[in-house]
Design an enzyme around this catalytic site. Sequence first.
Site, PDB file in Angstrom:
ATOM      1  N   ASP A   1      71.011 -25.125  70.897  1.00  0.00           N
ATOM      2  CA  ASP A   1      70.004 -25.982  70.257  1.00  0.00           C
ATOM      3  C   ASP A   1      70.546 -27.361  69.874  1.00  0.00           C
ATOM      4  O   ASP A   1      69.792 -28.211  69.387  1.00  0.00           O
ATOM      5  CB  ASP A   1      69.414 -25.282  69.018  1.00  0.00           C
ATOM      6  CG  ASP A   1      68.617 -24.050  69.400  1.00  0.00           C
ATOM      7  OD1 ASP A   1      68.289 -23.902  70.594  1.00  0.00           O
ATOM      8  OD2 ASP A   1      68.323 -23.229  68.514  1.00  0.00           O
TER       9      ASP A   1
ATOM     10  N   ARG B   1      57.624 -29.447  66.211  1.00  0.00           N
ATOM     11  CA  ARG B   1      57.738 -27.983  66.170  1.00  0.00           C
ATOM     12  C   ARG B   1      58.894 -27.543  65.279  1.00  0.00           C
ATOM     13  O   ARG B   1      58.822 -26.487  64.644  1.00  0.00           O
ATOM     14  CB  ARG B   1      57.990 -27.430  67.581  1.00  0.00           C
ATOM     15  CG  ARG B   1      56.876 -27.698  68.537  1.00  0.00           C
ATOM     16  CD  ARG B   1      57.157 -27.033  69.832  1.00  0.00           C
ATOM     17  NE  ARG B   1      57.370 -25.598  69.589  1.00  0.00           N
ATOM     18  CZ  ARG B   1      57.449 -24.694  70.515  1.00  0.00           C
ATOM     19  NH1 ARG B   1      57.335 -25.050  71.764  1.00  0.00           N
ATOM     20  NH2 ARG B   1      57.640 -23.441  70.210  1.00  0.00           N
TER      21      ARG B   1
ATOM     22  N   LYS C   1      64.177 -23.558  60.495  1.00  0.00           N
ATOM     23  CA  LYS C   1      63.007 -23.074  61.247  1.00  0.00           C
ATOM     24  C   LYS C   1      63.253 -21.677  61.815  1.00  0.00           C
ATOM     25  O   LYS C   1      62.434 -20.777  61.679  1.00  0.00           O
ATOM     26  CB  LYS C   1      62.676 -24.032  62.397  1.00  0.00           C
ATOM     27  CG  LYS C   1      61.675 -23.461  63.387  1.00  0.00           C
ATOM     28  CD  LYS C   1      61.483 -24.316  64.610  1.00  0.00           C
ATOM     29  CE  LYS C   1      62.535 -24.185  65.663  1.00  0.00           C
ATOM     30  NZ  LYS C   1      62.283 -23.265  66.785  1.00  0.00           N
ATOM     31  N   ASN C   2      64.395 -21.517  62.451  1.00  0.00           N
ATOM     32  CA  ASN C   2      64.644 -20.243  63.139  1.00  0.00           C
ATOM     33  C   ASN C   2      64.999 -19.108  62.185  1.00  0.00           C
ATOM     34  O   ASN C   2      65.073 -17.951  62.594  1.00  0.00           O
ATOM     35  CB  ASN C   2      65.708 -20.417  64.226  1.00  0.00           C
ATOM     36  CG  ASN C   2      65.154 -21.196  65.405  1.00  0.00           C
ATOM     37  OD1 ASN C   2      63.955 -21.372  65.520  1.00  0.00           O
ATOM     38  ND2 ASN C   2      66.039 -21.678  66.264  1.00  0.00           N
TER      39      ASN C   2
ATOM     40  N   ARG D   1      62.832 -17.365  79.999  1.00  0.00           N
ATOM     41  CA  ARG D   1      62.966 -16.736  78.688  1.00  0.00           C
ATOM     42  C   ARG D   1      62.220 -15.410  78.732  1.00  0.00           C
ATOM     43  O   ARG D   1      61.095 -15.305  78.277  1.00  0.00           O
ATOM     44  CB  ARG D   1      62.413 -17.645  77.584  1.00  0.00           C
ATOM     45  CG  ARG D   1      63.148 -18.958  77.484  1.00  0.00           C
ATOM     46  CD  ARG D   1      62.625 -19.804  76.353  1.00  0.00           C
ATOM     47  NE  ARG D   1      63.130 -19.388  75.066  1.00  0.00           N
ATOM     48  CZ  ARG D   1      62.779 -19.973  73.912  1.00  0.00           C
ATOM     49  NH1 ARG D   1      61.915 -20.974  73.916  1.00  0.00           N
ATOM     50  NH2 ARG D   1      63.292 -19.560  72.769  1.00  0.00           N
TER      51      ARG D   1
ATOM     52  N   CYS E   1      58.892 -23.525  74.285  1.00  0.00           N
ATOM     53  CA  CYS E   1      59.407 -24.661  75.056  1.00  0.00           C
ATOM     54  C   CYS E   1      59.842 -24.216  76.447  1.00  0.00           C
ATOM     55  O   CYS E   1      60.408 -23.132  76.608  1.00  0.00           O
ATOM     56  CB  CYS E   1      60.603 -25.286  74.339  1.00  0.00           C
ATOM     57  SG  CYS E   1      60.155 -26.373  72.981  1.00  0.00           S
TER      58      CYS E   1
HETATM   59  N1  EPU Z   1      66.903 -13.293  77.267  1.00  0.00           N
HETATM   60  C1  EPU Z   1      66.439 -12.524  78.322  1.00  0.00           C
HETATM   61  N2  EPU Z   1      65.569 -11.505  78.059  1.00  0.00           N
HETATM   62  C2  EPU Z   1      65.160 -11.245  76.785  1.00  0.00           C
HETATM   63  C3  EPU Z   1      65.626 -12.017  75.717  1.00  0.00           C
HETATM   64  C4  EPU Z   1      66.511 -13.054  75.990  1.00  0.00           C
HETATM   65  O1  EPU Z   1      66.784 -12.761  79.473  1.00  0.00           O
HETATM   66  O2  EPU Z   1      64.379 -10.303  76.610  1.00  0.00           O
HETATM   67  C5  EPU Z   1      67.840 -14.404  77.540  1.00  0.00           C
HETATM   68  C6  EPU Z   1      67.210 -15.761  77.301  1.00  0.00           C
HETATM   69  O3  EPU Z   1      66.482 -16.206  78.434  1.00  0.00           O
HETATM   70  C7  EPU Z   1      68.426 -16.600  77.017  1.00  0.00           C
HETATM   71  C8  EPU Z   1      69.343 -15.645  76.254  1.00  0.00           C
HETATM   72  O4  EPU Z   1      68.903 -14.335  76.602  1.00  0.00           O
HETATM   73  O5  EPU Z   1      69.032 -16.987  78.215  1.00  0.00           O
HETATM   74  C9  EPU Z   1      69.352 -15.788  74.759  1.00  0.00           C
HETATM   75  O6  EPU Z   1      68.021 -15.821  74.280  1.00  0.00           O
HETATM   76  P1  EPU Z   1      67.617 -15.303  72.833  1.00  0.00           P
HETATM   77  O7  EPU Z   1      66.775 -14.111  72.961  1.00  0.00           O
HETATM   78  O8  EPU Z   1      68.853 -15.216  72.002  1.00  0.00           O
HETATM   79  O9  EPU Z   1      66.741 -16.514  72.314  1.00  0.00           O
HETATM   80  P2  EPU Z   1      65.429 -16.444  71.412  1.00  0.00           P
HETATM   81  O10 EPU Z   1      65.563 -15.376  70.411  1.00  0.00           O
HETATM   82  O11 EPU Z   1      64.237 -16.458  72.273  1.00  0.00           O
HETATM   83  C10 EPU Z   1      66.302 -18.061  69.558  1.00  0.00           C
HETATM   84  C11 EPU Z   1      65.850 -19.378  68.994  1.00  0.00           C
HETATM   85  C12 EPU Z   1      66.073 -20.476  70.008  1.00  0.00           C
HETATM   86  C13 EPU Z   1      67.567 -20.519  70.349  1.00  0.00           C
HETATM   87  C14 EPU Z   1      68.011 -19.145  70.871  1.00  0.00           C
HETATM   88  C15 EPU Z   1      69.502 -19.067  71.170  1.00  0.00           C
HETATM   89  C16 EPU Z   1      64.050 -18.726  67.532  1.00  0.00           C
HETATM   90  C17 EPU Z   1      62.607 -18.751  67.254  1.00  0.00           C
HETATM   91  N3  EPU Z   1      64.439 -19.303  68.669  1.00  0.00           N
HETATM   92  O12 EPU Z   1      65.502 -17.850  70.705  1.00  0.00           O
HETATM   93  O13 EPU Z   1      65.701 -21.696  69.385  1.00  0.00           O
HETATM   94  O14 EPU Z   1      67.789 -21.481  71.335  1.00  0.00           O
HETATM   95  O15 EPU Z   1      67.695 -18.125  69.893  1.00  0.00           O
HETATM   96  O16 EPU Z   1      70.238 -19.381  70.044  1.00  0.00           O
HETATM   97  O17 EPU Z   1      64.830 -18.235  66.745  1.00  0.00           O
HETATM   98  C18 EPU Z   1      65.003 -23.931  69.290  1.00  0.00           C
HETATM   99  O18 EPU Z   1      64.960 -23.828  68.047  1.00  0.00           O
HETATM  100  O19 EPU Z   1      64.919 -25.039  69.882  1.00  0.00           O
HETATM  101  C19 EPU Z   1      65.153 -22.720  70.102  1.00  0.00           C
HETATM  102  C20 EPU Z   1      64.839 -22.671  71.387  1.00  0.00           C
END
Ligand code: EPU
Length: 416
Positions: free
Chosen positions: A305, A397, A22-23, A121, A116
């Site tokens: 995850d 999802r 998915k990701n 985030r 979620c």
């Molecule tokens: N963060 C910030 N500010 C930002 C971006 C991130 O504070 O602008 C923080 C987040 O709050 C978190 C950390 O940085 O504490 C890492 O977040 P990241 O940006 O890496 O996460 P993401 O890109 O929003 C993806 C996956 C998530 C997975 C995370 C971490 C997708 C669509 N989502 O999210 O997947 O948990 O990386 O590996 O790729 C899931 O599939 O259940 C899921 C939540």
Amino acid sequence: MAEFYVKGGTKLQGTVKIDASKNAILPIIAGSILCTGKVIIDDCPLYTDVQKTCDILKKLGSKITYENGNLSLDNKDLKTKYVNNDLTKDIRASIFMIGPILARFHKVKISYPGGCQIGRRGIKVHLHAFQTLGVKIKKKKKFLKCKYNKTRLNEVYFDNVSVGATENLIMFTCLNDGVYKLHNCAKEPEVIDLVNFLIKMGAKIEGAGTKDITVYGVKKLSATEYRPIPDRIMAGTMLIAGAITGGKVKLENVIPKHLSSLINVLRKTGAKISVKKDTVEIDGDKNLISFGKVVARPYPSFPTDLQSQLTALATVLDGKSTVSDKIFSKRFNHVPELNKMGAKISIEKDTAYIEGVKTLYGTHVCAEDLRGGVALVLASLKAEGSSVISNVAFIDRGYYKIEEKLNMLGADIKRV
Ligand code: EPU
């Protein structure tokens, strides 16, 4: 909203083929915006997050078809239009639209991303990086307006390691004039997969999978057909399903390296795991013991995850375990629900302290996020008696027809 009725107590046995990630798929769909030719994603499961991401592209004028499991995106006639809250409120991945839309049209108006509820985030890391490269951003109450004239700097240092921000900035820069250096990048396999997809379309990118990525902007990207990597989180969930039920489960279509941190933890419980080129097999048919302490951190450490699913497993291991989450420190929606089933878990800050119990009991529990929801399914498979899991939409999802896959392994789950 659909519910799962689960009769617990069966040891899972058999083989399951792992779906595409998915990701990996979500940013690839966004990346298809960069190209006016057709993009075909092979064997693409229709996770609801995939459907919702496609809805955004359809609104922009994409022609999308789905045939024999392959998703085809034709973005020839795409226009930049307001991507409103109805389209963004349910998915975090809507933020991925900014990079490719800006690269192709130099402007975008988009509502804030949803997703979620697993803790804060923010999107600051994304926005700050775009601004560094000269994107003007107006933050309104309900939406963001971004405009790009020309590059200010060609070097970005991400304040936080962020999977999404790394992907967004790669997509923005790869169809742009100049050479871009991105530092403190995420090293997750899904980032590498997006880069491999972009390279297949003609992009020039070096260093994916390391902290420093260099993007050599190109003028055009071309049509392609791509098969995304297998879903390491689905694979991990199925391994934990084997362990928690004391069963024997074989996974096909996996990249074992992506599962190293989990395999290492599961081996500590006494589960037998055998790894071949693209299969992993678990035999959990003995008294499993605590794995001790696990901390979820960015790849290649233990993935956030899989934190909820591992917590579910720890509830029935012999001894005390602790599970901390350093990425999403409030990702513990599943804990009160597991405790309703007889688990003994307490939370302090970003850590769950789990004391293994002999028996979990089936009851009515409620999924509140994707991975926490599937953790409840795992616990119900182990529990004595029947369970009802509400809010299955969260699970859909990121797992495609998971009940059918688990039922093929001997589980008894009905979707109602
Ligand atoms: N963060 C910030 N500010 C930002 C971006 C991130 O504070 O602008 C923080 C987040 O709050 C978190 C950390 O940085 O504490 C890492 O977040 P990241 O940006 O890496 O996460 P993401 O890109 O929003 C993806 C996956 C998530 C997975 C995370 C971490 C997708 C669509 N989502 O999210 O997947 O948990 O990386 O590996 O790729 C899931 O599939 O259940 C899921 C939540």
